[in-house]
Design a protein around this motif. Structure first.
Motif, PDB file in Angstrom:
ATOM      1  N   GLU A  11      37.626  89.768   6.000  1.00 17.73           N
ATOM      2  CA  GLU A  11      38.676  89.980   5.014  1.00 17.73           C
ATOM      3  C   GLU A  11      38.496  88.973   3.882  1.00 17.73           C
ATOM      4  OE1 GLU A  11      40.775  92.419   5.178  1.00 17.73           O
ATOM      5  OE2 GLU A  11      40.553  93.049   7.270  1.00 17.73           O
ATOM      6  N   LEU A  12      38.803  89.417   2.657  1.00 19.52           N
ATOM      7  CA  LEU A  12      38.651  88.529   1.506  1.00 19.52           C
ATOM      8  C   LEU A  12      39.601  88.985   0.402  1.00 19.52           C
ATOM      9  CD1 LEU A  12      35.293  87.194   0.096  1.00 19.52           C
ATOM     10  CD2 LEU A  12      37.090  87.930  -1.445  1.00 19.52           C
ATOM     11  N   TYR A  13      40.400  88.065  -0.106  1.00 17.82           N
ATOM     12  CA  TYR A  13      41.405  88.395  -1.122  1.00 17.82           C
ATOM     13  C   TYR A  13      41.445  87.261  -2.150  1.00 17.82           C
ATOM     14  CZ  TYR A  13      46.008  89.205  -3.215  1.00 17.82           C
ATOM     15  OH  TYR A  13      47.040  89.411  -4.092  1.00 17.82           O
ATOM     16  N   ILE A  14      41.476  87.625  -3.426  1.00 16.72           N
ATOM     17  CA  ILE A  14      41.461  86.645  -4.512  1.00 16.72           C
ATOM     18  C   ILE A  14      42.839  86.546  -5.161  1.00 16.72           C
ATOM     19  CG2 ILE A  14      40.379  85.967  -6.696  1.00 16.72           C
ATOM     20  CD1 ILE A  14      38.025  87.805  -5.982  1.00 16.72           C
ATOM     21  N   ALA A  15      43.336  85.311  -5.323  1.00 18.76           N
ATOM     22  CA  ALA A  15      44.572  85.037  -6.057  1.00 18.76           C
ATOM     23  C   ALA A  15      44.284  83.938  -7.075  1.00 18.76           C
ATOM     24  CB  ALA A  15      45.679  84.608  -5.110  1.00 18.76           C
ATOM     25  N   THR A  16      45.043  83.904  -8.163  1.00 23.37           N
ATOM     26  CA  THR A  16      44.810  82.915  -9.216  1.00 23.37           C
ATOM     27  C   THR A  16      46.139  82.347  -9.709  1.00 23.37           C
ATOM     28  OG1 THR A  16      44.937  84.507 -11.049  1.00 23.37           O
ATOM     29  CG2 THR A  16      42.788  84.253  -9.977  1.00 23.37           C
ATOM     30  N   GLN A  17      46.032  81.189 -10.404  1.00 26.03           N
ATOM     31  CA  GLN A  17      47.225  80.619 -11.011  1.00 26.03           C
ATOM     32  C   GLN A  17      46.819  79.600 -12.076  1.00 26.03           C
ATOM     33  OE1 GLN A  17      50.022  80.697 -12.371  1.00 26.03           O
ATOM     34  NE2 GLN A  17      51.227  81.042 -10.486  1.00 26.03           N
ATOM     35  N   ASN A  18      47.637  79.524 -13.130  1.00 27.97           N
ATOM     36  CA  ASN A  18      47.507  78.469 -14.118  1.00 27.97           C
ATOM     37  C   ASN A  18      47.596  77.121 -13.394  1.00 27.97           C
ATOM     38  OD1 ASN A  18      49.260  76.403 -15.639  1.00 27.97           O
ATOM     39  ND2 ASN A  18      48.388  77.619 -17.301  1.00 27.97           N
ATOM     40  N   LYS A  19      46.732  76.166 -13.768  1.00 30.91           N
ATOM     41  CA  LYS A  19      46.675  74.901 -13.037  1.00 30.91           C
ATOM     42  C   LYS A  19      47.991  74.142 -13.076  1.00 30.91           C
ATOM     43  CE  LYS A  19      42.895  72.293 -12.943  1.00 30.91           C
ATOM     44  NZ  LYS A  19      41.851  71.290 -13.337  1.00 30.91           N
ATOM     45  N   ASP A  20      48.716  74.228 -14.193  1.00 35.02           N
ATOM     46  CA  ASP A  20      50.002  73.523 -14.287  1.00 35.02           C
ATOM     47  C   ASP A  20      51.028  74.091 -13.309  1.00 35.02           C
ATOM     48  OD1 ASP A  20      48.995  71.866 -16.239  1.00 35.02           O
ATOM     49  OD2 ASP A  20      49.745  73.088 -17.903  1.00 35.02           O
ATOM     50  N   LYS A  21      50.986  75.400 -13.103  1.00 36.59           N
ATOM     51  CA  LYS A  21      51.937  76.049 -12.191  1.00 36.59           C
ATOM     52  C   LYS A  21      51.467  76.017 -10.745  1.00 36.59           C
ATOM     53  CE  LYS A  21      53.712  79.331 -15.638  1.00 36.59           C
ATOM     54  NZ  LYS A  21      53.869  80.772 -15.950  1.00 36.59           N
ATOM     55  N   SER A  22      50.219  75.763 -10.531  1.00 34.81           N
ATOM     56  CA  SER A  22      49.639  75.804  -9.196  1.00 34.81           C
ATOM     57  C   SER A  22      50.138  74.627  -8.354  1.00 34.81           C
ATOM     58  CB  SER A  22      48.116  75.750  -9.284  1.00 34.81           C
ATOM     59  OG  SER A  22      47.531  75.665  -8.002  1.00 34.81           O
ATOM     60  N   ILE A  23      50.098  74.798  -7.032  1.00 41.76           N
ATOM     61  CA  ILE A  23      50.426  73.695  -6.119  1.00 41.76           C
ATOM     62  C   ILE A  23      49.198  72.812  -5.884  1.00 41.76           C
ATOM     63  CG2 ILE A  23      52.242  75.027  -4.974  1.00 41.76           C
ATOM     64  CD1 ILE A  23      50.306  75.379  -2.587  1.00 41.76           C
ATOM     65  N   TYR A  24      48.074  73.155  -6.579  1.00 46.90           N
ATOM     66  CA  TYR A  24      46.839  72.408  -6.427  1.00 46.90           C
ATOM     67  C   TYR A  24      46.452  71.714  -7.732  1.00 46.90           C
ATOM     68  CZ  TYR A  24      46.529  75.386  -2.302  1.00 46.90           C
ATOM     69  OH  TYR A  24      46.808  76.042  -1.129  1.00 46.90           O
TER      70      TYR A  24
ATOM     71  N   GLU B 150      42.844  76.306 -17.944  1.00 38.87           N
ATOM     72  CA  GLU B 150      42.466  75.823 -16.620  1.00 38.87           C
ATOM     73  C   GLU B 150      43.236  76.605 -15.543  1.00 38.87           C
ATOM     74  OE1 GLU B 150      40.181  73.558 -15.654  1.00 38.87           O
ATOM     75  OE2 GLU B 150      39.515  73.472 -17.752  1.00 38.87           O
ATOM     76  N   THR B 151      42.516  77.156 -14.595  1.00 40.78           N
ATOM     77  CA  THR B 151      43.146  77.924 -13.508  1.00 40.78           C
ATOM     78  C   THR B 151      42.627  77.441 -12.165  1.00 40.78           C
ATOM     79  OG1 THR B 151      41.472  79.679 -13.290  1.00 40.78           O
ATOM     80  CG2 THR B 151      43.148  79.966 -15.017  1.00 40.78           C
ATOM     81  N   ILE B 152      43.390  77.754 -11.151  1.00 41.81           N
ATOM     82  CA  ILE B 152      42.964  77.550  -9.766  1.00 41.81           C
ATOM     83  C   ILE B 152      42.773  78.917  -9.137  1.00 41.81           C
ATOM     84  CG2 ILE B 152      43.558  76.633  -7.501  1.00 41.81           C
ATOM     85  CD1 ILE B 152      43.021  74.448  -9.564  1.00 41.81           C
ATOM     86  N   VAL B 153      41.612  79.147  -8.568  1.00 41.16           N
ATOM     87  CA  VAL B 153      41.320  80.388  -7.855  1.00 41.16           C
ATOM     88  C   VAL B 153      41.433  80.116  -6.353  1.00 41.16           C
ATOM     89  CG1 VAL B 153      39.581  82.143  -7.362  1.00 41.16           C
ATOM     90  CG2 VAL B 153      39.809  81.217  -9.683  1.00 41.16           C
ATOM     91  N   GLU B 154      42.246  80.924  -5.683  1.00 42.25           N
ATOM     92  CA  GLU B 154      42.412  80.813  -4.237  1.00 42.25           C
ATOM     93  C   GLU B 154      41.823  82.061  -3.572  1.00 42.25           C
ATOM     94  OE1 GLU B 154      46.475  80.114  -3.082  1.00 42.25           O
ATOM     95  OE2 GLU B 154      46.912  79.040  -4.934  1.00 42.25           O
ATOM     96  N   ILE B 155      41.199  81.871  -2.451  1.00 41.36           N
ATOM     97  CA  ILE B 155      40.687  83.005  -1.690  1.00 41.36           C
ATOM     98  C   ILE B 155      41.154  82.882  -0.244  1.00 41.36           C
ATOM     99  CG2 ILE B 155      38.616  84.110  -0.760  1.00 41.36           C
ATOM    100  CD1 ILE B 155      37.238  83.581  -3.396  1.00 41.36           C
TER     101      ILE B 155
END
Length: 847
Positions: A616-629, A667-672
């Motif tokens: 299984e593999l799923y991609i999620a993204t978020q603006n770095k300022d809004k991200s928890i990372y 700047e974004t954070i990509v989560e998988i």
């Protein structure tokens, strides 16, 4: 040939929803009449709405979901939708026959119902979730013209901690029997010995004699496999005195049975006939499955001897825009999505489910924990969840009736449901402990509880010795939790000993000592994974599982590390209406892995990666300022802004997007979320590096990526298998893309089609950042059930054909009508956008 023709005629009348039982005169009394669907052609009105006349409705019907959300006059506890007092009536033609007994069976009315037939009161039924029936025989008019009336009093519109719905929201059947017959819920099947070579089946048959003389008869039962092939037959003879009933036992053996399990839900049928003088006077079919279940205090759960984890979710009985009157097809779509995520069990919380719901679980291979009550002797303040400051008229719920009705409601539920192979546990209660002051105080938690902190992650403040001392010295109350639990467990075991008695305990440390746990076969923990070891070490003989847990990796990790924990039920499988006090415009609780429209959420994909063996593999993204990372300046690695936060994440998944659409260079954070051993990320075909799952203790792959329009893709490998996924930056919105799960419906008045609308660009890439208003046009005779965008803060009317989108999408549901077959077209409109057309055809008996 004459009898065959007559039976066909009867079946035809039943299919169109009308049958004049006068045709079954003495010469035809031996014909077995199938149960009659009594859902169609009712009239309904609200009592306080004097300006509105009776309107035609079909059942199941929920009048609350037809209304607008109301911040001022509604209560968040029950979803800001109204209650009230409603009336139903139905005229029907049925002449009494002295040789017949006529029953009416209600699978559920919410709530406080009273019923009359021809102005003679049949009775009343306060609980909204238990099935019940009446014998109509002596109330029917001799001329055949009859009228049934039902009053439903839901004026206590905050009588629950969640959305209940209002009205006759489950199925109704009219059941015609010979006076010598198997009564409603009159069979009980168990399988005392199970193996793949041979299994024994024990059938208990209740027979009732309503004739004025003794009757002799033969009971013949034919056992049929999933293909309708006879695999066994047994018979016995009996006699019954006038107006008496008794139980008769039949035992059979089935060679090389096909067992019921979650992957192959094989179902058998026991067809039982009451025969007199060579003629069948009654016939009753019972579906059942052959399987074994076992919960071991050290090694967990076994289904048919196979050790496995329960991967469950909790579900309330509403389904978004249809409220509590849920068509079977709506549940089926939702169950299919849950099964895709790896779900193998459902906890029906916190009340008995409908027979149709549990039958679908039988058919689809989903195990069930059925729960009886959310309240016992003492009430819960529905608006002040756990803070019992006041109880007024509108919040009074089942506690008002518990002392008088609990045994009947529990046993009726079990009589109706105990043949379902999907049911593996009976839960006698949910988070009952806090309603008993003595029990609550003994833990040391209450008056010292922080819902974001100490309760979830702290061991019990009081030692076992201190808890025992408190329970001995604190003032006794009118009711004792251990005494009530023992009583409920006793009633349960009087009806069935083949399943485990369990409860969802919010304060297990005191429940172990109060007598509550002593009444159980196993104990369920509500958000108390921190005491799994405490429970196992101190009370080693009682099996443990999580019965209410959050959909997070840390929760599942704790279970996988402990063989003695049988599994979990996540809170929740699907977002539900209610339990939303002072959170307007949030109409409900959004802890589900599916939203109100049944759309998948990021937590769905995380659990899917944990609960499936296939890659299984799923991609999620978020603006770095809004991200928890953030990016660690020393190592360049993506790390949590709050180190270790993943270990204490609760109900709501952190905020991420499912698109690749930002400002250039942002700047974004990509989560998988993946179960792959290794994943490589690409941006416009350029590799951004490979990473290993073992490097991420929170089980989430992460990259910091400056946004660049185009294609973001990932490739994962697991045990030599490869999986890919991608997100594409869309161009300008171009059209509305309509898709449907069905293009053909049976014209039975029940079948539904789910129409999903998604804004897309010219290349059919979804545009998730444009939330226009959309409307639907239906040309053709279909019933519009409603519309929803799935968002928790959407308080637009459900019963509409227009809505403002969320993530550029919405769900529109239509239902067939019980009329001549038709062809209908469905199209969507939104300013500046085109739409394709969906064509739906209705047909007879398409299955």
């Amino acid at each position: 040939m004459k009898d065959k023709t007559k039976n066909l005629a009867i079946k035809k009348l039943i299919r169109i929803g009308f049958l004049n039982l006068a045709i079954l005169s003495a010469d035809a009394q031996n014909i077995s009449v199938p149960n009659i669907d009594f859902n169609f052609n009712w009239n309904f009105k609200l009592e306080n709405n004097t300006n509105i006349k009776w309107k035609k409705v079909n059942l199941p019907h929920d009048w609350s979901v037809e209304a607008s959300f109301d911040k001022i006059n509604g209560e968040g506890a029950t979803g800001y939708l109204p209650g009230g007092i409603g009336w139903y009536k139905k005229n029907f033609n049925l002449k009494p026959n002295k040789n017949q007994t006529i029953y009416i069976l209600f699978d559920g009315i919410y709530n406080n119902s009273q019923l009359w037939l021809n102005d003679k009161k049949l009775g009343e039924h306060p609980y909204g979730y238990s099935p019940f029936y009446y014998d109509l025989s002596s109330y029917l008019n001799s001329n055949g013209a009859n009228e049934i009336k039902v009053k439903v009093d839901r004026s206590r519109y905050a009588d629950s901690r969640w959305y209940t719905g209002s009205g006759i929201y489950r199925n109704v059947e009219l059941i015609t029997k010979n006076n010598l017959h198997i009564p409603i819920w009159g069979t009980y099947i168990t399988t005392p010995k199970v193996s793949t070579q041979e299994s024994t089946v024990h059938l208990e048959v209740k027979v009732k004699n309503n004739f004025n003389k003794e009757e002799a008869f033969e009971i013949i039962t034919i056992f049929l496999d999933v293909n309708g092939k006879k695999v066994a037959e047994q018979s016995s003879k009996g006699k019954l005195a006038s107006k008496k009933e008794d139980k008769f036992s039949i035992n059979a053996s089935i060679s090389k049975p096909k067992l019921w399990d979650v992957e192959n839900p094989n179902l058998y049928t026991a067809e039982t006939r009451i025969v007199q003088n060579g003629k069948t006077v009654d016939v009753h079919q019972t579906k059942f499955g052959i399987r074994t279940i076992k919960f071991d205090a050290n090694t967990g759960f076994y289904l048919n001897g196979k050790n496995m984890k329960i991967k469950g979710v909790c579900l309330h009985h509403d389904a978004g825009l249809v409220g509590a009157a849920v068509p079977k097809d709506v549940w089926k779509r939702r169950f299919e999505k849950l099964k895709e995520a790896g779900v193998n069990a459902i906890r029906i919380s916190h009340n008995p489910g409908s027979d149709e719901f549990i039958t679908l679980c039988d058919e689809m291979g989903i195990m069930v924990q059925e729960e009886f009550f959310d309240e016992w002797d003492n009430p819960k303040d529905k608006r002040l969840n756990m803070k019992e400051k006041s109880v007024d008229y509108i919040t009074r719920g089942y506690t008002e009736h518990f002392q008088e009705w609990a045994e009947r409601d529990l046993k009726n539920t079990m009589l109706a449901h105990r043949n379902h192979p999907s049911i593996i546990q009976w839960s006698i209660g949910n988070e009952i402990e806090w309603t008993y002051e003595r029990n609550a105080q003994a833990t040391g938690f209450f008056n010292n509880m922080d819902w974001s902190g100490n309760y979830f992650w702290s061991l019990p403040p009081n030692s076992i010795e201190k808890i025992k001392e408190k329970l001995e010295t604190l003032p006794r109350e009118k009711y004792d939790i251990g005494v009530t639990a023992k009583k409920l467990a006793k009633w349960t075991k009087e009806m069935d000993t083949t399943r485990y008695v369990i409860a969802n305990c919010i304060l297990p440390s005191s429940s172990y000592e109060s007598g509550y746990a002593n009444a159980l076969d196993m104990i369920g923990y509500s958000y108390r994974r921190v005491i799994y070891d405490y429970g196992h070490e101190n009370y080693p003989n009682l099996p443990i599982m999580g019965t209410e847990n959050v959909a997070q990796w840390h929760e599942w990790k704790a279970i996988m590390e402990r063989p003695f924990v049988a599994g979990t039920f996540l809170w929740t499988g699907i977002d539900y209406l209610g339990e939303s006090n002072k959170r307007w415009p949030k109409k409900g609780t959004d802890s589900g892995i599916l939203d109100y429209a049944g759309f998948e959420k990021p937590s769905y994909h995380m659990m899917k990666s944990l609960w499936n063996e296939a890659p299984e593999l799923y991609i999620a993204t978020q603006n770095k300022d809004k991200s928890i990372y953030k990016t660690d300046p020393q190592t360049g690695k993506v790390v949590e802004k709050k180190i270790g936060a993943w270990e204490k994440a609760l109900w709501i998944w952190h905020d991420v997007n499912e698109h690749w659409e930002y400002k250039q260079g942002e700047e974004t954070i990509v989560e998988i979320y993946s179960n792959c051993d290794e994943v490589e990320l690409f941006l416009n075909e350029r590799s951004l590096g490979k990473k290993k799952l073992s490097d991420f203790e929170d089980h989430i792959y992460k990259w910091a990526v400056p946004f660049e329009a185009g294609k973001l893709s990932a490739t994962g490998t697991k045990s030599g298998k490869i999986i890919t996924s991608e997100l594409v930056t869309p161009s300008q919105a171009y059209s509305i893309q309509l898709t449907t799960d069905k293009t053909t419906l049976e014209n039975d008045g029940y079948a539904v089609a789910h129409i999903v609308a998604q804004i897309v660009d010219k290349n059919n890439n979804p545009v998730q950042t444009l939330n226009s208003e959309i409307s639907f046009t239906v040309n053709g005779n279909l019933k519009v059930l409603g519309i929803d965008n799935g968002a928790v803060d959407n308080v637009q009317d459900f019963q509409s054909n227009k809505i403002v989108l969320t993530k550029g999408r919405c769900l529109f549901i239509v239902q067939s009508k019980k009329e001549v077959p038709i062809t209908a077209t469905i199209k969507a409109q939104s300013k500046g956008l085109k739409s394709n057309t969906i064509t739906i055809t209705t047909k007879k008996n398409i299955n």
